[in-house]
Design an enzyme around this catalytic site. Structure first.
Site, PDB file in Angstrom:
ATOM      1  N   LYS A  74     -48.587 102.586 129.875  1.00 32.58           N
ATOM      2  CA  LYS A  74     -47.193 102.907 129.564  1.00 32.58           C
ATOM      3  C   LYS A  74     -46.746 102.182 128.309  1.00 32.58           C
ATOM      4  O   LYS A  74     -47.003 100.976 128.218  1.00 32.58           O
ATOM      5  CB  LYS A  74     -46.353 102.473 130.764  1.00 32.58           C
ATOM      6  N   LYS A 110     -48.073  97.752 131.004  1.00 26.35           N
ATOM      7  CA  LYS A 110     -46.762  98.201 130.533  1.00 26.35           C
ATOM      8  C   LYS A 110     -46.406  97.350 129.330  1.00 26.35           C
ATOM      9  O   LYS A 110     -46.319  96.124 129.424  1.00 26.35           O
ATOM     10  CB  LYS A 110     -45.734  98.022 131.646  1.00 26.35           C
TER      11      LYS A 110
HETATM   12  C1  PBG Z   1     -38.031  98.675 134.422  1.00 22.31           C
HETATM   13  C2  PBG Z   1     -38.522  99.951 133.926  1.00 22.31           C
HETATM   14  C3  PBG Z   1     -38.354 100.408 132.634  1.00 22.31           C
HETATM   15  C4  PBG Z   1     -38.930 101.665 132.590  1.00 22.31           C
HETATM   16  C5  PBG Z   1     -39.436 101.940 133.845  1.00 22.31           C
HETATM   17  N1  PBG Z   1     -39.184 100.859 134.653  1.00 22.31           N
HETATM   18  C6  PBG Z   1     -37.606  99.828 131.511  1.00 22.31           C
HETATM   19  C7  PBG Z   1     -37.937  98.518 130.972  1.00 22.31           C
HETATM   20  O1  PBG Z   1     -38.967  97.897 131.244  1.00 22.31           O
HETATM   21  O2  PBG Z   1     -37.090  98.042 130.219  1.00 22.31           O
HETATM   22  C8  PBG Z   1     -38.946 102.536 131.400  1.00 22.31           C
HETATM   23  C9  PBG Z   1     -39.185 103.948 131.657  1.00 22.31           C
HETATM   24  C10 PBG Z   1     -38.821 104.836 130.552  1.00 22.31           C
HETATM   25  O3  PBG Z   1     -38.450 104.411 129.442  1.00 22.31           O
HETATM   26  O4  PBG Z   1     -38.896 106.037 130.777  1.00 22.31           O
HETATM   27  N2  PBG Z   1     -38.735  98.138 135.425  1.00 22.31           N
END
Ligand code: PBG
Length: 326
Positions: free
Chosen positions: A249, A196
């Site tokens: 992601k 991520k």
């Molecule tokens: C936080 C989380 C995020 C997303 C999914 N889980 C946001 C972040 O890390 O700030 C983002 C998902 C999206 O933008 O659709 N655990």
């Protein structure tokens, strides 16, 4: 006049011919549909930055999941927005927490008709808005993974099929796997947000889930978007810790990493087409600058072509509809 010896256009002469040689296809069964459920909510609330996405009260959940399941989408990804936040994010692992209630309600209404996945993270639940526990102004890894494991087991007791850690803490998959197994939840699977990236594409989600960090940013835990080898090490670590499905992601700016993961590892690969990817399309379509259905189809096919087996996408319902109609 010279003639080409190879004519690739021969296989493009009719729509049936093009169908015959089509290499990548899209099906509602490829989708995982995000669902936001908020505690103490009376009626649905629209998310400003994400057209057609809403936060739901528990009472609306059966309808929503019914719609998703009728569209032949096999899975949902639950995100909870609690009424109270604190430093530890205690409502995240409360057996009576919003996500736990949502899980058991869906399970008792739908049985095995839909795969229930749930996000395992702290940022919606902590007053700091960080994905881990803050100690001395730092995000503390090892206390955070203990809490993540507690979230996972409480979701398992509620009846979740798959837990989906998104906190990017080192060792989170191993800690969760061990906690689940110790409580006998050997059949609960883990789909980790393995690689991520620290991304500007998440801003609309922070509006949807109320989880923006109150200070600093997520650069000490999320992968820098400049680094591909580091992303592969994240995937490799999760596999060694016993993950069942890995995820890359965001998706669209990271197709190279989806392809690389597909090539290197024999494990299902998910891609998360995140809120910013959705918002860009919705914004441009609203202006009449792009055709929403055509561009959505192209984007989702590209993610499949890169090698994703499944896609978490806010387009799940609308794409399932146009796929059924075409
Ligand atoms: C936080 C989380 C995020 C997303 C999914 N889980 C946001 C972040 O890390 O700030 C983002 C998902 C999206 O933008 O659709 N655990």
């Amino acid at each position: 006049m010279s003639f080409p010896t190879r004519r690739l256009r021969r296989l493009r002469t009719s729509s049936k011919m093009r169908e015959l040689v089509q290499e990548t296809s899209l099906d509602p069964r490829d989708f995982i549909c995000p669902v936001f459920v908020q505690e103490d909510l009376k009626s649905r609330v629209k998310v400003d930055s994400m057209a057609e996405i809403e936060r739901l009260p528990l009472d609306d959940l059966n309808d929503e999941v019914g719609t998703i399941s009728d569209l032949n989408i096999p899975a949902i990804m639950l995100f909870g927005i609690p009424a109270k936040k604190d430093e530890e994010g205690a409502s995240s692992f409360d057996d009576k927490g919003i996500v736990q209630k949502a899980i058991s309600q869906i399970r008792s209404n739908f049985g095995d008709k839909i795969v229930i996945m749930a996000d395992v993270c702290l940022c919606q639940y902590t007053s700091t808005g960080h994905c881990g526990i803050v100690q001395n102004n730092k995000i503390d890894n090892d206390s955070s993974i203990n809490t993540l494991a507690k979230i996972a087991t409480s979701q398992a007791r509620a009846g979740v099929d798959t837990v989906s850690p998104s906190a990017m803490m080192d060792g989170q998959v191993a800690a969760i796997r061990k906690a689940l197994d110790d409580e006998g939840f050997t059949d609960v699977s883990i789909m980790s947000h393995s690689a991520k990236h620290r991304s500007s594409f998440y801003s609309p989600f922070r509006d949807a889930a109320e989880c923006a960090p109150k200070f600093g940013d997520r650069k000490t835990y999320q992968v820098p978007f400049t680094n591909a080898r580091e992303a592969m090490r994240e995937v490799e670590s999760d596999i060694s810790e016993g993950v069942d499905i890995v995820m890359i992601k965001p998706a669209l700016s990271y197709l190279d990493l989806i392809a690389e993961t597909r090539r290197r590892f024999n494990i299902p690969v998910a891609a998360y087409s995140v809120s910013g990817e959705y918002a860009l399309v919705k914004g441009a379509a609203k202006q009449g600058w792009v055709n929403e259905q055509e561009i959505t189809s192209e984007i989702l096919h590209s993610i499949k072509r890169a090698g994703a087996d499944m896609i978490v996408t806010y387009f799940a319902k609308s794409a399932a509809k146009f796929l059924q109609e075409s």
